[in-house]
Scaffold this motif. Sequence first.
Motif, short mmCIF file in Angstrom:
data_model
loop_
_atom_site.label_atom_id
_atom_site.label_comp_id
_atom_site.label_asym_id
_atom_site.label_seq_id
_atom_site.Cartn_x
_atom_site.Cartn_y
_atom_site.Cartn_z
N GLY A 1 0.83 -1.20 0.00
CA GLY A 1 0.00 0.00 0.00
C GLY A 1 0.86 1.25 0.00
N GLU A 2 0.25 2.36 -0.37
CA GLU A 2 0.95 3.64 -0.45
C GLU A 2 1.50 4.08 0.91
OE1 GLU A 2 2.80 6.73 -2.04
OE2 GLU A 2 1.65 5.34 -3.28
N ALA A 3 0.76 3.83 1.97
CA ALA A 3 1.22 4.23 3.31
C ALA A 3 2.52 3.51 3.68
CB ALA A 3 0.15 3.97 4.36
N ASN A 4 2.62 2.25 3.32
CA ASN A 4 3.85 1.50 3.61
C ASN A 4 5.02 2.04 2.79
OD1 ASN A 4 2.30 -0.04 5.30
ND2 ASN A 4 2.73 -1.98 4.30
N ARG A 5 4.76 2.37 1.53
CA ARG A 5 5.83 2.93 0.70
C ARG A 5 6.33 4.25 1.28
NH1 ARG A 5 5.25 4.24 -5.66
NH2 ARG A 5 3.78 5.77 -4.84
N GLU A 6 5.41 5.08 1.74
CA GLU A 6 5.80 6.37 2.32
C GLU A 6 6.56 6.18 3.63
OE1 GLU A 6 5.85 9.30 0.82
OE2 GLU A 6 5.15 8.11 -0.88
N ALA A 7 6.15 5.22 4.44
CA ALA A 7 6.88 4.94 5.68
C ALA A 7 8.31 4.51 5.36
CB ALA A 7 6.15 3.87 6.49
N PHE A 8 8.47 3.66 4.36
CA PHE A 8 9.80 3.21 3.95
C PHE A 8 10.63 4.36 3.41
CE2 PHE A 8 12.91 1.33 1.06
CZ PHE A 8 13.43 0.29 1.82
N ARG A 9 10.04 5.21 2.59
CA ARG A 9 10.77 6.35 2.03
C ARG A 9 11.31 7.25 3.13
NH1 ARG A 9 7.02 8.43 -3.04
NH2 ARG A 9 7.79 6.90 -4.53
N ARG A 10 10.54 7.43 4.20
CA ARG A 10 10.96 8.29 5.31
C ARG A 10 12.09 7.67 6.13
NH1 ARG A 10 5.40 9.01 5.59
NH2 ARG A 10 5.24 7.55 7.33
N ALA A 11 12.12 6.34 6.26
CA ALA A 11 13.12 5.69 7.11
C ALA A 11 13.44 4.29 6.60
CB ALA A 11 12.60 5.63 8.55
N PRO A 12 14.09 4.18 5.44
CA PRO A 12 14.34 2.85 4.87
C PRO A 12 15.20 1.96 5.76
CG PRO A 12 15.56 4.54 3.66
CD PRO A 12 14.64 5.25 4.60
N GLU A 13 16.15 2.52 6.47
CA GLU A 13 17.01 1.71 7.33
C GLU A 13 16.22 1.03 8.45
OE1 GLU A 13 17.66 4.93 6.63
OE2 GLU A 13 19.47 4.85 5.41
N ALA A 14 15.10 1.61 8.83
CA ALA A 14 14.28 1.03 9.89
C ALA A 14 13.55 -0.23 9.42
CB ALA A 14 13.25 2.05 10.38
N TYR A 15 13.30 -0.34 8.12
CA TYR A 15 12.53 -1.46 7.59
C TYR A 15 13.34 -2.46 6.79
CZ TYR A 15 8.66 1.50 8.95
OH TYR A 15 7.79 2.27 9.68
N ALA A 16 14.45 -2.04 6.22
CA ALA A 16 15.28 -2.94 5.42
C ALA A 16 15.89 -4.01 6.32
CB ALA A 16 16.38 -2.16 4.71
N PRO A 17 16.09 -5.21 5.80
CA PRO A 17 16.69 -6.26 6.64
C PRO A 17 18.13 -5.92 7.01
CG PRO A 17 16.51 -6.99 4.37
CD PRO A 17 15.80 -5.67 4.44
N ARG A 18 18.50 -6.28 8.20
CA ARG A 18 19.88 -6.10 8.65
C ARG A 18 20.81 -6.98 7.81
NH1 ARG A 18 21.23 -2.10 10.26
NH2 ARG A 18 22.97 -2.98 11.39
N LEU A 19 22.06 -6.62 7.78
CA LEU A 19 23.10 -7.38 7.09
C LEU A 19 22.80 -7.53 5.60
CD1 LEU A 19 23.47 -10.19 9.78
CD2 LEU A 19 24.64 -7.98 9.73
N GLY A 20 22.12 -6.55 5.05
CA GLY A 20 21.81 -6.58 3.63
C GLY A 20 20.87 -7.69 3.22
N GLY A 21 20.21 -8.32 4.19
CA GLY A 21 19.32 -9.44 3.89
C GLY A 21 20.02 -10.78 3.85
#
Length: 164
Positions: free
Chosen positions: A81-101
């Motif tokens: 959803g758009e809300a999730n995309r916007e949350a990620f855009r604001r703080a991608p490091e908070a949602y991206a997997p650690r250690l590059g996945g």
Amino acid sequence: MIRNIPLTTLAAGLALGLGLGAPAARAAPLIGGAGEIAADPLTGLALGGFDPVSYFVPGGPRPGRRELDHLWGGAAWRFAGEANREAFRRAPEAYAPRLGGHDPEAAARGLLVAADPGVFAVRDGRLYLFRTPGARERFLADPALAGLAEARWGSLRGELVAAP
């Protein structure tokens, strides 16, 4: 500037750039940010197309939608959803997997191993992916593994191919 990408991504990008794969609009390897995110070498998708924000909410992870793609960290991310995309855009490091996945249980042992986006855990508000359910169980059973994996990640990143 040097950006690190996995060798498989580099090879796939070359093949795609030569017209051996996807349409030209998606042909070049997706580079940007850290460039260390484990992404599908043919599609450039992180997390197998799952929405990274959805890992943090009940019922997650959920598949993302193509029309909600966002490029970050050398990969394409999809969102439910758009809300999730916007949350990620604001703080991608908070949602991206650690250690590059990459698998943290293997990283704690000094190995750079691809992980399965369907085998995951959120620990201390951070997303970790694992190669097997057994690796996940060992990681969750030993709180010290996260710190060891994070400490070794700096040297493991050097195993990724540097691209100009």
